[in-house]
Enzyme design. Structure first.
Site, PDB file in Angstrom:
ATOM      1  CE  LYS A 185       6.929 -11.400   5.023  1.00 38.29           C
ATOM      2  NZ  LYS A 185       7.089 -10.383   5.954  1.00 38.29           N
ATOM      3  CG  ASP A 244      10.549 -11.020   7.823  1.00 41.65           C
ATOM      4  OD1 ASP A 244      10.979  -9.724   6.260  1.00 41.65           O
ATOM      5  OD2 ASP A 244       9.698 -11.080   7.488  1.00 41.65           O
TER       6      ASP A 244
HETATM    7  P1  NAP Z   1       0.648  -4.689   7.425  1.00 37.88           P
HETATM    8  O1  NAP Z   1       1.301  -5.565   8.245  1.00 37.88           O
HETATM    9  O2  NAP Z   1       0.120  -4.682   6.832  1.00 37.88           O
HETATM   10  O3  NAP Z   1       1.310  -3.500   8.653  1.00 37.88           O
HETATM   11  C1  NAP Z   1       1.165  -2.074   8.979  1.00 37.88           C
HETATM   12  C2  NAP Z   1       0.888  -1.132   9.567  1.00 37.88           C
HETATM   13  O4  NAP Z   1       1.023   0.343   9.076  1.00 37.88           O
HETATM   14  C3  NAP Z   1      -0.056  -1.709  10.809  1.00 37.88           C
HETATM   15  O5  NAP Z   1      -0.082  -1.187  11.597  1.00 37.88           O
HETATM   16  C4  NAP Z   1      -1.052  -0.047  10.612  1.00 37.88           C
HETATM   17  O6  NAP Z   1      -2.044   0.071  10.801  1.00 37.88           O
HETATM   18  C5  NAP Z   1      -0.053   0.591  10.276  1.00 37.88           C
HETATM   19  N1  NAP Z   1      -0.449   1.493   8.946  1.00 37.88           N
HETATM   20  C6  NAP Z   1      -0.926   1.468   7.550  1.00 37.88           C
HETATM   21  N2  NAP Z   1      -1.447   3.278   7.135  1.00 37.88           N
HETATM   22  C7  NAP Z   1      -1.432   3.357   7.477  1.00 37.88           C
HETATM   23  C8  NAP Z   1      -1.340   4.640   7.951  1.00 37.88           C
HETATM   24  N3  NAP Z   1      -1.353   5.325   6.464  1.00 37.88           N
HETATM   25  N4  NAP Z   1      -1.104   5.785   8.853  1.00 37.88           N
HETATM   26  C9  NAP Z   1      -0.606   5.326   9.879  1.00 37.88           C
HETATM   27  N5  NAP Z   1      -0.977   3.516  10.392  1.00 37.88           N
HETATM   28  C10 NAP Z   1      -0.792   3.423   9.341  1.00 37.88           C
HETATM   29  O7  NAP Z   1       2.484  -3.903   7.163  1.00 37.88           O
HETATM   30  P2  NAP Z   1       3.945  -5.268   7.151  1.00 37.88           P
HETATM   31  O8  NAP Z   1       4.003  -5.901   6.675  1.00 37.88           O
HETATM   32  O9  NAP Z   1       3.802  -4.765   8.244  1.00 37.88           O
HETATM   33  O10 NAP Z   1       4.676  -3.625   6.214  1.00 37.88           O
HETATM   34  C11 NAP Z   1       4.601  -2.483   6.647  1.00 37.88           C
HETATM   35  C12 NAP Z   1       5.718  -1.537   6.150  1.00 37.88           C
HETATM   36  O11 NAP Z   1       7.332  -2.165   6.302  1.00 37.88           O
HETATM   37  C13 NAP Z   1       5.370  -2.696   4.528  1.00 37.88           C
HETATM   38  O12 NAP Z   1       4.737  -1.767   3.572  1.00 37.88           O
HETATM   39  C14 NAP Z   1       7.100  -2.672   4.145  1.00 37.88           C
HETATM   40  O13 NAP Z   1       7.213  -0.871   3.390  1.00 37.88           O
HETATM   41  C15 NAP Z   1       7.679  -2.172   4.894  1.00 37.88           C
HETATM   42  N6  NAP Z   1       8.587  -3.841   5.164  1.00 37.88           N
HETATM   43  C16 NAP Z   1       9.994  -3.572   4.621  1.00 37.88           C
HETATM   44  C17 NAP Z   1      10.771  -4.851   5.376  1.00 37.88           C
HETATM   45  C18 NAP Z   1      12.168  -4.854   4.858  1.00 37.88           C
HETATM   46  O14 NAP Z   1      12.937  -5.422   4.180  1.00 37.88           O
HETATM   47  N7  NAP Z   1      12.844  -3.553   4.471  1.00 37.88           N
HETATM   48  C19 NAP Z   1       9.947  -5.762   4.849  1.00 37.88           C
HETATM   49  C20 NAP Z   1       8.646  -5.962   5.420  1.00 37.88           C
HETATM   50  C21 NAP Z   1       7.666  -4.883   5.385  1.00 37.88           C
HETATM   51  P3  NAP Z   1      -3.410  -0.217  10.735  1.00 37.88           P
HETATM   52  O15 NAP Z   1      -3.716  -1.487  11.912  1.00 37.88           O
HETATM   53  O16 NAP Z   1      -4.717   0.741  11.909  1.00 37.88           O
HETATM   54  O17 NAP Z   1      -3.801  -0.632   9.584  1.00 37.88           O
END
Ligand code: NAP
Length: 518
Positions: free
Chosen positions: A310, A346
């Site tokens: 992205k 998004d």
């Molecule tokens: P990302 O860029 O990898 O970010 C994940 C975030 O979650 C980071 O801040 C990470 O912290 C934190 N995190 C991961 N594991 C954790 C844990 N065990 N405890 C506390 N914090 C934790 O991923 P993203 O693209 O933002 O997506 C996150 C989630 O959103 C996806 O897994 C998906 O389920 C959901 N999502 C949904 C949609 C939708 O259309 N509904 C779209 C996109 C994403 P660190 O930086 O410390 O690793």
């Protein structure tokens, strides 16, 4: 079956003659052709076929062929090319040669072609095939030349795509066969070859194979007839069809192909949407997308972009809109007059479901997580005048959020004492395959908030949502965002609003399927 020139060939891989007969009858009502794989039959007595034309085994093959109302291909694959039974080659080839007298086609490996000629087959009914199960042979042109020097009705070259760019070789072979006025089946096995199965017929492949359901596939990456016909709508795909797809890695379980293809079908639009599994973004763009360098001539309408591309994708686009620019991330590309324009749906996709529940101006919002989707949500909330606090496990890693948006970042356990009315989970916690059944926060910290919104959509009902509902909150599932961002993409590509109900039910079915498969 259809007036389209596209042929979907259902492959019968049953282990008993009775099951094969039943499957042939079922297949004849959906497919345009049927391939019967004799080497899968364990109760088929091949005998010695000394007199092939009167043998009992030939009689059974005749029965199988006559059970079908559409043309039947008889295939009796040698184990050296993926066959399931070890049968003496003379016995096997004598039967196959005899079957050319009544079957639509008989498929023989090029390696056994000379031996087959000893049994006087009708070469006008032969499909002569070449397989490479391990990858892409370097000398495909030489293979094509050797293969097509063997007289037959149809030639077939099947390779195994290890990466998506390997699919290009099949399209090149089809272009060559078109110039040479030959009938060719060219496809690449494996997940990375999926586009050859869906687009192959439009590019001239004599047919595309489909299974009769999960577990009935005869080759890696084979789609079912149902997916080919009803999801990808192969029969209506032509070179003029607008192509869209999702680029990312992994994309195999993405719900986007189901949502978009079902929504295209609902409006009867000449569009198809494909998964493009690609880790190397630059190479994918060079070889498939950029007008000056691409090696496939197709009518590209746009792309969805997902993890991990992205942010990186911004640098290969001609233009990006304001939201994409402010968030530094693109999840949607529109191809317009050969220019690639980047958008970020998004942001609106995440905000729309919330706005339907309560006005956001002045609302106190807590966002848990500081990754990509958190960025989109925070930008959207601030744009609508909400007040935002971020809670992250590693606040120091959220520095750039603080710099870009001037928001405060606190440790996650500080949420309990915050006065937020809206709590949004933007971490993967609770997601299937990650930490299903867990919540990023305690149940107490959700008590008596107004709204809890989980961006996780797989599963649709998460622990976070259950806890929040029990604590008296209104809840919103990540499915709402998933559908909303996809519907906005659909509109950018087609100029028409998508059916939200159709997208939602397609996504729900896909998510349920994934949960039961793993
Ligand atoms: P990302 O860029 O990898 O970010 C994940 C975030 O979650 C980071 O801040 C990470 O912290 C934190 N995190 C991961 N594991 C954790 C844990 N065990 N405890 C506390 N914090 C934790 O991923 P993203 O693209 O933002 O997506 C996150 C989630 O959103 C996806 O897994 C998906 O389920 C959901 N999502 C949904 C949609 C939708 O259309 N509904 C779209 C996109 C994403 P660190 O930086 O410390 O690793």
């Amino acid at each position: 079956m259809s007036e389209s020139s596209v042929r979907v060939c259902a492959v019968i891989t049953e282990e008993t003659i009775d099951a094969a007969r039943a499957a042939i009858k079922r297949a004849a009502s959906v497919a345009d052709m049927i391939e019967v794989r004799l080497d899968y039959l364990i109760d088929f007595d091949f005998g010695d076929n000394a007199d092939a034309h009167t043998s009992a085994s030939l009689h059974i093959v005749r029965t199988l062929v006559s059970d079908s109302s559409v043309p039947v291909i008889i295939t009796f694959r040698s184990p050296s090319e993926g066959g399931h039974r070890q049968v003496d080659d003379d016995v096997r080839l004598r039967l196959l040669a005899a079957a050319t007298q009544f079957a639509g086609y008989c498929d023989v490996e090029a390696a056994h072609y000379e031996q087959l000629l000893r049994f006087s087959p009708d070469t006008g009914r032969l499909i002569v095939s070449y397989h490479d199960f391990s990858g892409m042979p370097a000398d495909l042109d030489a293979i094509y030349e050797r293969l097509t020097s063997l007289p037959a009705a149809v030639h077939k070259i099947v390779t195994h795509a290890l990466k998506i760019t390997d699919s290009l070789a099949s399209f090149k072979l089809l272009a060559r066969a078109h110039t040479d006025n030959r009938k060719l089946i060219a496809l690449a096995m494996g997940e990375a070859g999926l586009m050859t199965r869906v687009l192959g017929p439009a590019f001239g492949s004599f047919l595309t194979y489909g299974s009769l359901g999960t577990g009935k596939e005869s080759a890696a990456g084979q789609l079912s007839c149902d997916e080919l016909i009803n999801l990808y709508r192969v029969r209506r795909i032509s070179r003029a069809t607008s192509i869209a797809g999702i680029i990312g890695s992994p994309v195999g379980h993405s719900a986007s192909p189901a949502m978009h293809n079902r929504a295209f079908a609902e409006l009867n639009l000449d569009f198809v949407y494909l998964p493009f599994e690609a880790q190397d973004l630059a190479r994918f763009f060079d070889r498939f997308i950029l007008k000056a360098t691409r090696e496939i001539d197709w009518n590209l309408a746009g792309l969805s972009v997902t993890i991990p591309h992205k942010r990186e994708v911004v640098s290969v686009l001609d233009e990006i809109n304001e939201t994409a620019s402010k968030t530094g991330a693109v999840n949607t590309i529109v191809m317009k007059d050969d220019r690639l324009i980047g958008y970020n749906t998004d942001v609106q996709g995440a905000i729309e479901p919330l706005e339907r529940v309560l006005p956001l101006a002045g609302a106190r919002c807590a966002v848990i997580g500081a990754g990509g989707v958190a960025r989109a949500v925070i930008y959207g909330l601030l744009e609508r005048g909400a007040r935002v606090q971020v809670f992250a496990r590693s606040p120091e890693k959220a520095r750039d959020l603080v710099d870009s948006f001037s928001v405060s970042v606190s440790p996650i356990d500080a949420l309990e004492s915050s006065d937020a009315e809206i709590v949004i989970n933007a971490t993967p916690i609770g997601m299937h395959g990650h930490s299903q059944g867990s919540s990023p926060v305690t149940k107490d910290s959700l008590r008596e908030r107004r709204v809890a919104y989980d961006l996780v959509y797989n599963p649709i009902e998460t622990r976070f949502l259950t806890d929040a509902r029990e604590g008296g909150c209104t809840t919103i599932s990540g499915l709402d965002m998933l559908v909303a961002q996809a519907a906005l993409q659909f509109e950018l590509w087609t100029g028409q609003p998508a059916s939200i109900e159709v997208m939602r039910s397609a996504a729900t079915a896909k998510i349920a399927e994934r949960l039961t498969q793993e």
